[in-house]
Design a protein around this motif. Structure first.
Motif, mmCIF file in Angstrom:
data_model
loop_
_atom_site.group_PDB
_atom_site.id
_atom_site.type_symbol
_atom_site.label_atom_id
_atom_site.label_comp_id
_atom_site.label_asym_id
_atom_site.label_seq_id
_atom_site.Cartn_x
_atom_site.Cartn_y
_atom_site.Cartn_z
ATOM 1 N N GLY A 151 -10.120 -43.542 -12.381
ATOM 2 C CA GLY A 151 -11.169 -43.292 -13.017
ATOM 3 C C GLY A 151 -11.474 -41.843 -13.359
ATOM 4 O O GLY A 151 -12.462 -41.442 -14.168
ATOM 5 N N ALA A 152 -10.632 -41.108 -12.901
ATOM 6 C CA ALA A 152 -10.962 -39.639 -13.030
ATOM 7 C C ALA A 152 -10.477 -38.972 -14.365
ATOM 8 O O ALA A 152 -9.477 -39.718 -14.828
ATOM 9 N N PRO A 153 -11.039 -37.738 -14.743
ATOM 10 C CA PRO A 153 -10.671 -37.515 -15.994
ATOM 11 C C PRO A 153 -9.420 -36.563 -16.159
ATOM 12 O O PRO A 153 -8.872 -36.654 -17.089
ATOM 13 N N SER A 154 -9.067 -36.236 -14.923
ATOM 14 C CA SER A 154 -7.683 -35.563 -14.866
ATOM 15 C C SER A 154 -7.074 -35.712 -13.552
ATOM 16 O O SER A 154 -7.603 -36.297 -12.537
ATOM 17 N N THR A 155 -5.873 -35.428 -13.430
ATOM 18 C CA THR A 155 -5.096 -35.849 -12.408
ATOM 19 C C THR A 155 -3.999 -34.869 -11.955
ATOM 20 O O THR A 155 -3.768 -34.208 -13.170
ATOM 21 N N SER A 156 -3.385 -34.658 -11.094
ATOM 22 C CA SER A 156 -2.221 -33.739 -10.892
ATOM 23 C C SER A 156 -1.125 -34.272 -10.500
ATOM 24 O O SER A 156 -1.015 -35.174 -9.619
ATOM 25 N N VAL A 157 0.308 -33.836 -11.238
ATOM 26 C CA VAL A 157 1.368 -34.485 -10.796
ATOM 27 C C VAL A 157 2.356 -33.311 -10.841
ATOM 28 O O VAL A 157 2.211 -32.248 -11.363
ATOM 29 N N GLU A 158 3.569 -33.599 -10.258
ATOM 30 C CA GLU A 158 4.756 -32.405 -10.284
ATOM 31 C C GLU A 158 5.619 -32.693 -11.592
ATOM 32 O O GLU A 158 5.836 -33.904 -11.817
ATOM 33 N N GLY A 159 6.172 -31.571 -11.779
ATOM 34 C CA GLY A 159 7.149 -31.635 -12.994
ATOM 35 C C GLY A 159 7.195 -30.403 -13.752
ATOM 36 O O GLY A 159 6.377 -29.442 -13.447
ATOM 37 N N ALA A 160 8.525 -30.033 -14.319
ATOM 38 C CA ALA A 160 8.905 -28.756 -14.532
ATOM 39 C C ALA A 160 8.836 -28.936 -16.367
ATOM 40 O O ALA A 160 8.774 -27.929 -16.914
ATOM 41 N N THR A 161 8.791 -30.082 -16.745
ATOM 42 C CA THR A 161 8.834 -30.305 -18.181
ATOM 43 C C THR A 161 7.807 -31.342 -18.425
ATOM 44 O O THR A 161 7.267 -32.148 -17.970
ATOM 45 N N VAL A 162 7.472 -31.458 -19.622
ATOM 46 C CA VAL A 162 6.375 -32.303 -20.189
ATOM 47 C C VAL A 162 6.735 -33.968 -19.928
ATOM 48 O O VAL A 162 6.101 -34.646 -19.325
ATOM 49 N N GLY A 163 8.017 -33.835 -20.101
ATOM 50 C CA GLY A 163 8.770 -35.242 -19.745
ATOM 51 C C GLY A 163 8.708 -35.489 -18.370
ATOM 52 O O GLY A 163 8.488 -36.771 -17.981
ATOM 53 N N GLU A 164 8.961 -34.549 -17.510
ATOM 54 C CA GLU A 164 8.915 -34.939 -16.094
ATOM 55 C C GLU A 164 7.536 -35.094 -15.461
ATOM 56 O O GLU A 164 7.347 -36.304 -14.755
ATOM 57 N N VAL A 165 6.519 -34.367 -16.236
ATOM 58 C CA VAL A 165 5.041 -34.626 -15.792
ATOM 59 C C VAL A 165 4.553 -36.062 -16.133
ATOM 60 O O VAL A 165 4.062 -36.745 -15.327
ATOM 61 N N LEU A 166 4.883 -36.517 -17.413
ATOM 62 C CA LEU A 166 4.803 -37.774 -17.945
ATOM 63 C C LEU A 166 5.399 -38.820 -17.273
ATOM 64 O O LEU A 166 4.808 -39.955 -16.790
ATOM 65 N N ARG A 167 6.663 -38.746 -16.753
ATOM 66 C CA ARG A 167 7.149 -39.608 -15.855
ATOM 67 C C ARG A 167 6.708 -39.781 -14.722
ATOM 68 O O ARG A 167 6.318 -40.798 -14.031
ATOM 69 N N ALA A 168 6.387 -38.661 -13.988
ATOM 70 C CA ALA A 168 5.637 -38.608 -12.606
ATOM 71 C C ALA A 168 4.421 -39.152 -12.763
ATOM 72 O O ALA A 168 3.902 -39.931 -11.940
ATOM 73 N N LEU A 169 3.673 -38.966 -13.876
ATOM 74 C CA LEU A 169 2.119 -39.811 -14.158
ATOM 75 C C LEU A 169 2.319 -41.349 -13.920
ATOM 76 O O LEU A 169 1.397 -41.947 -13.447
ATOM 77 N N GLU A 170 3.425 -41.792 -14.517
ATOM 78 C CA GLU A 170 3.824 -43.218 -14.580
ATOM 79 C C GLU A 170 3.904 -43.755 -13.249
ATOM 80 O O GLU A 170 3.657 -44.592 -12.620
ATOM 81 N N VAL A 171 4.790 -42.904 -12.423
ATOM 82 C CA VAL A 171 4.894 -43.279 -11.179
ATOM 83 C C VAL A 171 3.720 -43.381 -10.125
ATOM 84 O O VAL A 171 3.471 -44.261 -9.398
ATOM 85 N N ALA A 172 3.095 -42.270 -10.292
ATOM 86 C CA ALA A 172 1.717 -41.988 -9.642
ATOM 87 C C ALA A 172 0.658 -43.279 -9.944
ATOM 88 O O ALA A 172 -0.062 -43.790 -9.072
ATOM 89 N N HIS A 173 0.416 -43.657 -11.306
ATOM 90 C CA HIS A 173 -0.372 -44.406 -11.560
ATOM 91 C C HIS A 173 0.554 -45.705 -12.374
ATOM 92 O O HIS A 173 0.620 -45.690 -13.842
ATOM 93 N N PRO A 174 1.177 -46.561 -11.927
ATOM 94 C CA PRO A 174 1.927 -47.569 -12.619
ATOM 95 C C PRO A 174 1.160 -48.186 -13.634
ATOM 96 O O PRO A 174 1.660 -48.654 -14.570
ATOM 97 N N GLY A 175 -0.114 -48.337 -13.772
ATOM 98 C CA GLY A 175 -1.099 -48.780 -14.759
ATOM 99 C C GLY A 175 -0.808 -48.060 -15.962
ATOM 100 O O GLY A 175 -1.312 -48.684 -17.257
ATOM 101 N N LEU A 176 -0.376 -46.873 -15.830
ATOM 102 C CA LEU A 176 -0.221 -45.922 -17.216
ATOM 103 C C LEU A 176 1.189 -46.250 -17.755
ATOM 104 O O LEU A 176 1.458 -45.900 -18.762
ATOM 105 N N ALA A 177 2.051 -47.037 -17.163
ATOM 106 C CA ALA A 177 3.482 -47.133 -17.884
ATOM 107 C C ALA A 177 3.436 -47.889 -18.793
ATOM 108 O O ALA A 177 2.762 -48.929 -19.253
ATOM 109 N N GLY A 178 4.056 -47.481 -19.905
ATOM 110 C CA GLY A 178 3.962 -47.959 -21.454
ATOM 111 C C GLY A 178 2.919 -47.325 -22.158
ATOM 112 O O GLY A 178 2.991 -47.990 -23.458
ATOM 113 N N GLN A 179 2.104 -46.715 -21.768
ATOM 114 C CA GLN A 179 0.829 -46.328 -22.425
ATOM 115 C C GLN A 179 1.138 -44.952 -23.257
ATOM 116 O O GLN A 179 0.526 -44.813 -24.023
#
Lengths: 93, 146
Positions: free
Chosen positions: A17-45
């Motif tokens: 529900g938050a407007p932003s979140t923080s994840v680990e990553g050194a590239t945009v791809g790593e950040v987006l993949r970490a986002l999906e791991v942290a929030h599985p509901g975002l997988a495929g979105q």
């Protein structure tokens, strides 16, 4: 390093529900993949099954669309903000 | 039994003050013969629009539109700073009815948004607003507010 990711309204429920979140990553791809791991509901979105950017979302590093940078290989730093917004398109055709 | 979601949809409306309606139509006329487009900033719970964000149509077409992604980002930030949200999008149909096309429905990005269509087919521009939820188009009234 931890990077702030700003989410569009539509994706917020899948990330607590938050407007932003923080994840680990050194590239945009790593950040987006970490986002999906942290929030599985975002997988495929945001990323396709092949790990590419979905055509119906835009991802920005600070003020720039990453499609005009190095796409998913774009490097991110600790002070950077990655933003995700839907692509807005249509028309009479 | 009443479907609460259907009930909510039928109750929905867009409050678009006259000055902002004029701004939306003026941007669409300025973009002609291409489709004009932009975003609407307001209150998602009441459907009251407080700000219009005309954007470039990067599709540069008379039958397609794509909101400039960078301008969307700027609009989103501006709206947030003002305590608003982006609650909808407007675009023009230059030669057809102010009704969502199959392309509009297929590409509708957010079911909570208001989809404003401006037709420039006739001498007087006409403006309508719709909700598009899971491919279902529902027209909603457009009120000028107080």
């Amino acid at each position: 390093m931890s990077v702030e990711v700003r989410l569009p309204t539509l994706l917020r429920p899948a990330a607590g529900g938050a407007p932003s979140t923080s994840v680990e990553g050194a590239t945009v791809g790593e950040v987006l993949r970490a986002l999906e791991v942290a929030h599985p509901g975002l997988a495929g979105q945001v990323l396709t099954a092949d790990g590419e950017l979905h055509k119906f979302v835009n991802v920005y590093l600070n003020d720039d669309d990453v499609r005009y940078l190095d796409r998913l290989d774009t490097k991110v730093g600790a002070d950077d903000v990655v933003s995700i917004l839907p692509a807005v398109a249509g028309g009479a055709a | 039994m009443v479907d609460p979601e259907a009930e909510q949809r039928s109750d929905s409306q867009l409050v678009l003050p006259a000055a902002l309606q004029a701004e939306v139509v003026a941007h669409c006329l300025a973009a002609f013969p291409e489709e004009g487009c932009g975003l609407l900033g307001g209150d998602p719970t009441t459907g009251v629009v407080r700000r219009c964000y005309p954007t470039r149509n990067v599709a540069a077409s008379s039958c397609l539109y794509t909101v400039d992604p960078r301008e969307y980002l700027r609009a989103d930030r501006d709206a947030e700073q003002r305590g608003l949200s982006i609650i909808g999008v407007f675009h023009s149909h230059t030669h057809t009815d102010p009704y969502p096309s199959p392309t509009d429905v297929a590409q509708a990005p957010d079911p909570s948004w208001h989809y404003v269509l401006v037709s420039l087919r006739d001498e007087l521009a006409s403006l309508r607003s719709y909700r598009i939820v899971e491919g279902v188009i529902t027209e909603e009234p457009v009120e000028p507010g107080s």
